[in-house]
Design an enzyme around this catalytic site. Structure first.
Site, PDB file in Angstrom:
ATOM      1  N   GLY A  10       0.837  -1.208   0.000  1.00  9.59           N
ATOM      2  CA  GLY A  10       0.000   0.000   0.000  1.00  9.59           C
ATOM      3  C   GLY A  10       0.865   1.249   0.000  1.00  9.59           C
ATOM      4  N   ASP A 141       0.750   2.230   8.304  1.00  5.67           N
ATOM      5  CA  ASP A 141       0.325   1.414   9.453  1.00  5.67           C
ATOM      6  C   ASP A 141       1.286   1.527  10.636  1.00  5.67           C
ATOM      7  OD1 ASP A 141      -1.649   0.617   7.753  1.00  5.67           O
ATOM      8  OD2 ASP A 141      -0.927  -1.430   7.486  1.00  5.67           O
ATOM      9  N   MET A 185      -7.530   3.458   8.656  1.00  3.52           N
ATOM     10  CA  MET A 185      -6.793   2.243   8.233  1.00  3.52           C
ATOM     11  C   MET A 185      -5.805   1.770   9.285  1.00  3.52           C
ATOM     12  SD  MET A 185      -5.851   2.656   4.242  1.00  3.52           S
ATOM     13  CE  MET A 185      -6.937   2.068   2.956  1.00  3.52           C
ATOM     14  N   GLY A 186      -5.263   0.597   9.065  1.00  2.22           N
ATOM     15  CA  GLY A 186      -4.222   0.105   9.974  1.00  2.22           C
ATOM     16  C   GLY A 186      -4.303  -1.382  10.257  1.00  2.22           C
ATOM     17  N   GLU A 242     -10.157   0.243  11.194  1.00  2.00           N
ATOM     18  CA  GLU A 242     -10.798  -0.698  10.253  1.00  2.00           C
ATOM     19  C   GLU A 242     -10.655  -2.136  10.765  1.00  2.00           C
ATOM     20  OE1 GLU A 242      -8.612  -0.621   6.514  1.00  2.00           O
ATOM     21  OE2 GLU A 242      -6.794  -1.370   7.448  1.00  2.00           O
ATOM     22  N   LEU A 297      -7.884   8.170   1.174  1.00  2.00           N
ATOM     23  CA  LEU A 297      -7.564   9.602   1.324  1.00  2.00           C
ATOM     24  C   LEU A 297      -6.431   9.811   2.318  1.00  2.00           C
ATOM     25  CD1 LEU A 297     -11.166  11.096   1.582  1.00  2.00           C
ATOM     26  CD2 LEU A 297      -9.567  11.329  -0.322  1.00  2.00           C
ATOM     27  N   GLN A 298      -6.420   8.975   3.380  1.00  2.00           N
ATOM     28  CA  GLN A 298      -5.447   9.188   4.457  1.00  2.00           C
ATOM     29  C   GLN A 298      -4.023   8.833   4.039  1.00  2.00           C
ATOM     30  OE1 GLN A 298      -6.658   6.316   7.675  1.00  2.00           O
ATOM     31  NE2 GLN A 298      -7.814   5.516   5.951  1.00  2.00           N
ATOM     32  N   ARG A 299      -3.867   8.079   2.963  1.00  2.00           N
ATOM     33  CA  ARG A 299      -2.503   7.737   2.573  1.00  2.00           C
ATOM     34  C   ARG A 299      -2.041   8.454   1.306  1.00  2.00           C
ATOM     35  NH1 ARG A 299      -3.688   1.428   0.842  1.00  2.00           N
ATOM     36  NH2 ARG A 299      -4.299   1.913  -1.285  1.00  2.00           N
TER      37      ARG A 299
HETATM   38  O1  F6P Z   1      -0.675  -1.775   4.146  1.00  2.00           O
HETATM   39  C1  F6P Z   1      -1.155  -0.491   4.281  1.00  2.00           C
HETATM   40  C2  F6P Z   1      -2.632  -0.414   4.073  1.00  2.00           C
HETATM   41  O2  F6P Z   1      -2.900   0.921   3.717  1.00  2.00           O
HETATM   42  C3  F6P Z   1      -3.508  -0.874   5.246  1.00  2.00           C
HETATM   43  O3  F6P Z   1      -3.669   0.064   6.230  1.00  2.00           O
HETATM   44  C4  F6P Z   1      -4.796  -1.217   4.559  1.00  2.00           C
HETATM   45  O4  F6P Z   1      -5.546  -2.145   5.294  1.00  2.00           O
HETATM   46  C5  F6P Z   1      -4.304  -1.809   3.294  1.00  2.00           C
HETATM   47  O5  F6P Z   1      -3.072  -1.207   3.004  1.00  2.00           O
HETATM   48  C6  F6P Z   1      -5.220  -1.619   2.115  1.00  2.00           C
HETATM   49  O6  F6P Z   1      -4.598  -2.162   1.005  1.00  2.00           O
HETATM   50  P1  F6P Z   1      -5.129  -2.086  -0.484  1.00  2.00           P
HETATM   51  O7  F6P Z   1      -5.071  -0.669  -0.920  1.00  2.00           O
HETATM   52  O8  F6P Z   1      -4.198  -2.971  -1.225  1.00  2.00           O
HETATM   53  O9  F6P Z   1      -6.533  -2.592  -0.441  1.00  2.00           O
END
Ligand code: F6P
Length: 405
Positions: A10, A141, A185-186, A242, A297-299
């Site tokens: 991610g 995370d 997320m996390g 989540e 959005l948070q990432r």
């Molecule tokens: O690994 C980081 C992360 O952003 C987690 O927090 C989240 O659960 C996951 O990736 C979501 O992954 P993807 O965008 O592949 O669904």
């Protein structure tokens, strides 16, 4: 010297700053070619490489890269099988690396991606290859072991805390009872949800409750806590991870839908926790509710990056190159903090086997006994990571990004 670099897992809003750090340090060390893998190791397996020297020609391009969210090179969630199960895959990877005369391999990723670095460095040792494999940490995370924190966390935490502050203002305008549930997320570690605690200050009462996956979640307990709080306060803002789980190990979001998709690492896609809880509370307590899933959005909110995070992400990329040049392999560059105030943190090196596939969760001693908030220890830890603003480069009123076509 030729090097290759890839991004995996991610994204974060500063993962490209680490790419810029690897690139700058490799060029400064005299690398003739810096190759980029398209979509991580799965792209390398298909020989999908780009020459970064041709793409990052000017200072402006490197600056833009540092301000561009997500993975410039593209990403993948690809798990290498064990050598015993699929040696052909390793042979293919090493034949590509040899074809391009690669000396050092850098992989920017989280705990699953570090598994790739661990497996490839072990295979290199097995076949007597001199190629060095070094990991560069990243993840919103913040769940990587060995390192004090991960690049990407500070910026995502700044976004979460800012958003909670803004939501608290918006949610307090009416006199009617209301509940806003914010999903963060996390996965199995509550670090990012914990950042909701940073919102509290002189001009903000903060989130009313914060629920992390580290503490088992009880539906009845949640109803009771919300009902009790509503006796004192009309509008509540609650942050939930989540990944909050019931005592029996099921994710709360599985109560809404049991067919959560899994990725190759066996991680279920987590979504819908806030919506489920908001609907349940509307039904059980007859109040107005709203669910807000911060989701991607948070990432990718690079416009709100922490300057500390951007700088550190760049430095850790440079640190990885330094380690490889010093002959290290099967390692990752990490952060070691020596002081909170003033904040002092440097780049050091850790063995990859101590990071790959491991998960660092929030210490229980940093979570309030009733499981609904964070202690001062957490605030002292996280506050330095969200410091500093880095304005994007704007054109026509919008942030500019560097895009690989
Ligand atoms: O690994 C980081 C992360 O952003 C987690 O927090 C989240 O659960 C996951 O990736 C979501 O992954 P993807 O965008 O592949 O669904």
């Amino acid at each position: 010297m030729n090097v290759v670099v890839g991004q995996s897992g991610g994204p974060t809003s500063v993962i490209n700053a680490s790419l810029a750090g690897v690139y700058a340090a490799a060029v400064a060390a005299g690398a003739e070619k810096v190759y980029g893998m398209r979509n991580g190791i799965s792209g390398l397996l298909k020989e999908r490489l780009v020459v970064l020297n041709d793409l990052l020609k000017s200072e402006r391009e490197i600056e833009l890269l540092k301000h561009t969210p997500a993975c410039y090179l593209g990403s993948c969630r690809y798990k290498l099988k064990s050598v015993e199960k699929c040696e052909e895959e390793y042979e293919k990877i090493f034949s590509v690396l040899e074809k391009y005369s690669i000396d050092c391999f850098f992989y920017i990723g989280g705990n699953d991606s570090m598994d790739t670095v661990a497996k490839l460095s072990a295979y290199a040792a097995k076949i007597g290859s001199g190629i060095r494999f070094v990991g560069v940490p990243k993840t919103i995370d913040n769940d990587l072991t060995e390192t004090d924190h991960t690049p990407g966390y500070g910026s995502a935490a700044k976004f979460v805390a800012t958003t909670i502050k803004e939501l608290v203002r918006d949610c307090s305008i009416y006199e009617a009872e209301a509940l806003t549930v914010v999903e963060i997320m996390g996965r199995n570690a509550g670090w990012l949800t914990a950042a909701a605690a940073l919102a509290k200050g002189e001009d903000c009462e903060g989130a009313d409750m914060i629920f992390l996956p580290e503490v088992p979640f009880s539906m009845d307990g949640f109803v009771e806590k919300v009902a009790t709080l509503l006796k004192r306060k009309k509008a509540l803002v609650v942050a939930v991870s989540e990944g909050v789980k019931l005592a029996d190990g099921r994710y709360v979001c599985e109560l809404a839908s049991a067919d959560q998709k899994e990725d190759v690492f066996g991680h279920k896609q987590l979504t819908g926790t806030a919506l489920f809880l908001a609907n349940e509370m509307a039904h059980r307590l007859s109040i107005k509710t709203r669910a807000i899933e911060l989701s991607t959005l948070q990432r990718c909110a690079a416009h709100l990056s922490s300057a500390t995070d951007v700088e550190e992400a760049y430095e850790v990329g440079m640190g990885a190159v330094k380690a490889a040049l010093a002959g290290r392999t099967g390692v990752a560059a990490i952060f070691t903090r020596t002081s909170n105030v003033p904040y002092r943190c440097g780049v050091s090196i850790a063995e990859i086997d101590k990071i790959a596939n491991m998960e660092k969760t929030v210490p229980l001693s940093w979570i309030h006994e009733d499981g609904t908030g964070l202690t001062e220890e957490y605030i002292k830890y996280a506050m330095p990571l969200i410091q500093g603003e880095m304005s994007p480069i704007y054109e026509n009123g919008l942030p500019c990004h560097l895009v690989l076509k």
